[in-house]
Design an enzyme around this catalytic site. Structure first.
Site, PDB file in Angstrom:
ATOM      1  N   HIS A 119       0.802  -1.231   0.000  1.00 34.14           N
ATOM      2  CA  HIS A 119       0.000   0.000   0.000  1.00 34.14           C
ATOM      3  C   HIS A 119       0.833   1.278   0.000  1.00 34.14           C
ATOM      4  O   HIS A 119       0.289   2.360  -0.105  1.00 34.14           O
ATOM      5  CB  HIS A 119      -0.951   0.034   1.197  1.00 34.14           C
ATOM      6  CG  HIS A 119      -0.264   0.328   2.494  1.00 34.14           C
ATOM      7  ND1 HIS A 119       0.453  -0.620   3.174  1.00 34.14           N
ATOM      8  CD2 HIS A 119      -0.158   1.458   3.218  1.00 34.14           C
ATOM      9  CE1 HIS A 119       0.957  -0.084   4.270  1.00 34.14           C
ATOM     10  NE2 HIS A 119       0.609   1.177   4.331  1.00 34.14           N
TER      11      HIS A 119
HETATM   12  C1  UD1 Z   1      -2.507   5.217   5.839  1.00 38.15           C
HETATM   13  C2  UD1 Z   1      -1.252   5.748   6.538  1.00 38.15           C
HETATM   14  C3  UD1 Z   1      -0.157   4.685   6.489  1.00 38.15           C
HETATM   15  C4  UD1 Z   1      -0.662   3.361   7.021  1.00 38.15           C
HETATM   16  C5  UD1 Z   1      -1.901   2.958   6.224  1.00 38.15           C
HETATM   17  C6  UD1 Z   1      -2.493   1.640   6.639  1.00 38.15           C
HETATM   18  C7  UD1 Z   1      -0.770   8.168   6.386  1.00 38.15           C
HETATM   19  C8  UD1 Z   1       0.065   9.170   5.720  1.00 38.15           C
HETATM   20  N1  UD1 Z   1      -0.717   6.916   5.872  1.00 38.15           N
HETATM   21  O1  UD1 Z   1      -2.185   5.041   4.454  1.00 38.15           O
HETATM   22  O2  UD1 Z   1       0.932   5.120   7.284  1.00 38.15           O
HETATM   23  O3  UD1 Z   1       0.348   2.384   6.883  1.00 38.15           O
HETATM   24  O4  UD1 Z   1      -2.887   3.990   6.416  1.00 38.15           O
HETATM   25  O5  UD1 Z   1      -3.524   1.303   5.739  1.00 38.15           O
HETATM   26  O6  UD1 Z   1      -1.450   8.475   7.336  1.00 38.15           O
HETATM   27  N2  UD1 Z   1      -9.494   4.337   1.558  1.00 38.15           N
HETATM   28  C9  UD1 Z   1     -10.676   3.639   1.493  1.00 38.15           C
HETATM   29  N3  UD1 Z   1     -11.239   3.241   2.666  1.00 38.15           N
HETATM   30  C10 UD1 Z   1     -10.697   3.508   3.884  1.00 38.15           C
HETATM   31  C11 UD1 Z   1      -9.497   4.241   3.917  1.00 38.15           C
HETATM   32  C12 UD1 Z   1      -8.915   4.627   2.765  1.00 38.15           C
HETATM   33  O7  UD1 Z   1     -11.203   3.362   0.428  1.00 38.15           O
HETATM   34  O8  UD1 Z   1     -11.274   3.115   4.907  1.00 38.15           O
HETATM   35  C13 UD1 Z   1      -8.876   4.744   0.309  1.00 38.15           C
HETATM   36  C14 UD1 Z   1      -9.118   6.201   0.022  1.00 38.15           C
HETATM   37  O9  UD1 Z   1      -9.595   6.324  -1.264  1.00 38.15           O
HETATM   38  C15 UD1 Z   1      -7.777   6.857   0.173  1.00 38.15           C
HETATM   39  C16 UD1 Z   1      -6.792   5.711   0.035  1.00 38.15           C
HETATM   40  O10 UD1 Z   1      -7.491   4.527   0.381  1.00 38.15           O
HETATM   41  O11 UD1 Z   1      -7.557   7.845  -0.787  1.00 38.15           O
HETATM   42  C17 UD1 Z   1      -5.633   5.886   0.932  1.00 38.15           C
HETATM   43  O12 UD1 Z   1      -6.069   6.105   2.291  1.00 38.15           O
HETATM   44  P1  UD1 Z   1      -5.230   7.068   3.259  1.00 38.15           P
HETATM   45  O13 UD1 Z   1      -5.816   7.070   4.635  1.00 38.15           O
HETATM   46  O14 UD1 Z   1      -5.009   8.382   2.627  1.00 38.15           O
HETATM   47  O15 UD1 Z   1      -3.809   6.403   3.292  1.00 38.15           O
HETATM   48  P2  UD1 Z   1      -3.331   4.888   3.357  1.00 38.15           P
HETATM   49  O16 UD1 Z   1      -2.686   4.585   2.062  1.00 38.15           O
HETATM   50  O17 UD1 Z   1      -4.385   3.946   3.840  1.00 38.15           O
END
Ligand code: UD1
Length: 364
Positions: free
Chosen positions: A207
């Site tokens: 991820h």
């Molecule tokens: C975040 C953390 C990372 C952690 C990871 C675990 C930061 C900078 N990053 O990254 O350190 O290792 O979580 O997963 O805080 N999304 C969904 N559903 C959700 C959450 C996210 O669909 O419940 C999608 C969204 O479209 C979003 C993307 O996943 O744009 C990324 O989510 P985001 O919280 O921005 O960062 P992670 O890559 O999950």
């Protein structure tokens, strides 16, 4: 009146770090606990299922900030959490890990002169292109108490000029969560359900933006995984970010069509750990999984150039690898040549007790 403590969760890896502390504090009944979720992760399988598995209640406060750019996420948490803090300031705030919400809550609380403790402090990848590294540095600079998992973290903090009095080594809280749920994990039938045989499959999780956000990195990684799948069965619980990118670069269908790759939605904690304990190896770019595989003595190939958890390489079963090393590494594992590890000190399932002792003395 009992001292009030805010326990903050935000994203998937936070739940396993906060749960053991929540339960210990509830048991002691010396503090009033306010359980705060920033809402950074909001899907059932990225959030609610983890609360359930870890017997955590519905949060007392949910800031509901959701997805966004880094500045948006950080800014929304700061604006919402500041209102909560102004209305009802707690005695201590506990933040965990290195996600955007960790930084946002810390900055907000410190600007209001409130006390912050950081769990999993002192980890450094020394790679400031990683968003998490910025979050770690800012959080550790500001937090009043830095609870560290291992000696290398203490050394990193001292090298940054942080006073010894702020650094308290407590061990690794993820291990407490695993031990707390070990029986339930062992009794899940996730592996059977996916048609996998014990020690005859590998797990993949990806991820990190540096791996998945560009086709320049994601395409060769998926090709290498597909090549490896010719020799062994792989299970791939795909993170929402990775799924979106794989779809954008026309890689998702390639994965879905491959009979040797079991592509599944993100799994619940106990389901995922049921797969891990019976796996032959894990390929990952996660932080926590590097630790869990070290604890469980399972070979781990980390698809990154650096790690903030070097102890998993120096003492454990983790190796930093490139995607074109996967086949050779797999052969080494098959030949039994992968180095065995040992459990780092204080990765013993008793970290929550040490953290609570520390909190009691801080409040006394
Ligand atoms: C975040 C953390 C990372 C952690 C990871 C675990 C930061 C900078 N990053 O990254 O350190 O290792 O979580 O997963 O805080 N999304 C969904 N559903 C959700 C959450 C996210 O669909 O419940 C999608 C969204 O479209 C979003 C993307 O996943 O744009 C990324 O989510 P985001 O919280 O921005 O960062 P992670 O890559 O999950």
């Amino acid at each position: 009146m009992k001292p009030v403590i805010h326990l903050i969760v935000a994203a998937r890896p936070n739940f396993m770090k906060i749960a053991p502390l929540y339960h210990k504090l509830k048991q002691l009944n010396l503090f009033d606990i306010v359980f705060v979720h920033t809402g950074q992760h909001y899907d059932i399988n990225m959030s609610a299922s983890f609360l359930n598995d870890l017997s955590l209640p519905k949060p007392d406060i949910n800031l509901g900030i959701g997805s966004g750019t880094h500045a948006e996420q950080t800014g929304y948490v700061m604006i919402s959490y500041e209102k909560v803090l102004i209305e009802n300031p707690p005695d201590w705030i506990v933040v965990a890990g290195d996600v955007n919400s960790t930084l946002a809550c810390t900055v907000t609380a410190k600007k209001l002169n409130l006390k912050v403790a950081h769990l999993e402090a002192g980890l450094r990848s020394y790679d400031r292109t990683m968003p998490e590294e910025i979050n770690r540095i800012v959080t550790d600079t500001l937090a009043d108490v830095l609870w560290t998992p291992s000696e290398d973290a203490d050394v990193n903090l001292r090298n940054e000029g942080i006073e010894n009095s702020r650094i308290i080594r407590v061990g690794n809280m993820m291990i407490d969560s695993f031990e707390f749920l070990r029986n339930i994990i062992e009794n899940q039938n996730t592996r059977e359900h996916l048609g996998l045989h014990p020690k005859k499959y590998g797990i993949i999780t990806l991820h990190r933006p540096s791996n998945v956000d560009s086709c320049y990195t994601l395409c060769p990684i998926i090709s290498a995984i597909t090549e490896l799948a010719e020799k062994t069965k792989l299970v791939f619980p795909i993170h929402p970010r990775t799924q979106r990118m794989a779809s954008k670069y026309d890689l998702l269908a390639k994965l879905q069509k491959n009979d040797n790759i079991v592509l599944v939605e993100p799994l619940r904690y106990v389901e995922f750990m049921n797969l891990v304990i019976q796996s032959q190896f894990v390929i990952t770019d996660s932080g926590g999984i590097q630790e869990e595989t070290t604890y469980l003595n399972i070979p781990c190939m980390t698809l990154r150039k650096n790690t903030e958890r070097p102890i998993t390489c120096s003492q454990g079963t983790n190796r930093l690898v490139n995607y074109d090393d996967l086949n050779i590494c797999h052969e080494e594992i098959l030949k039994g040549k992968w180095p065995h590890g040992r459990k780092p000190d204080l990765w013993d399932g008793k970290t929550a007790t040490r953290v609570v002792n520390s909190l009691e003395s801080l409040i006394a």
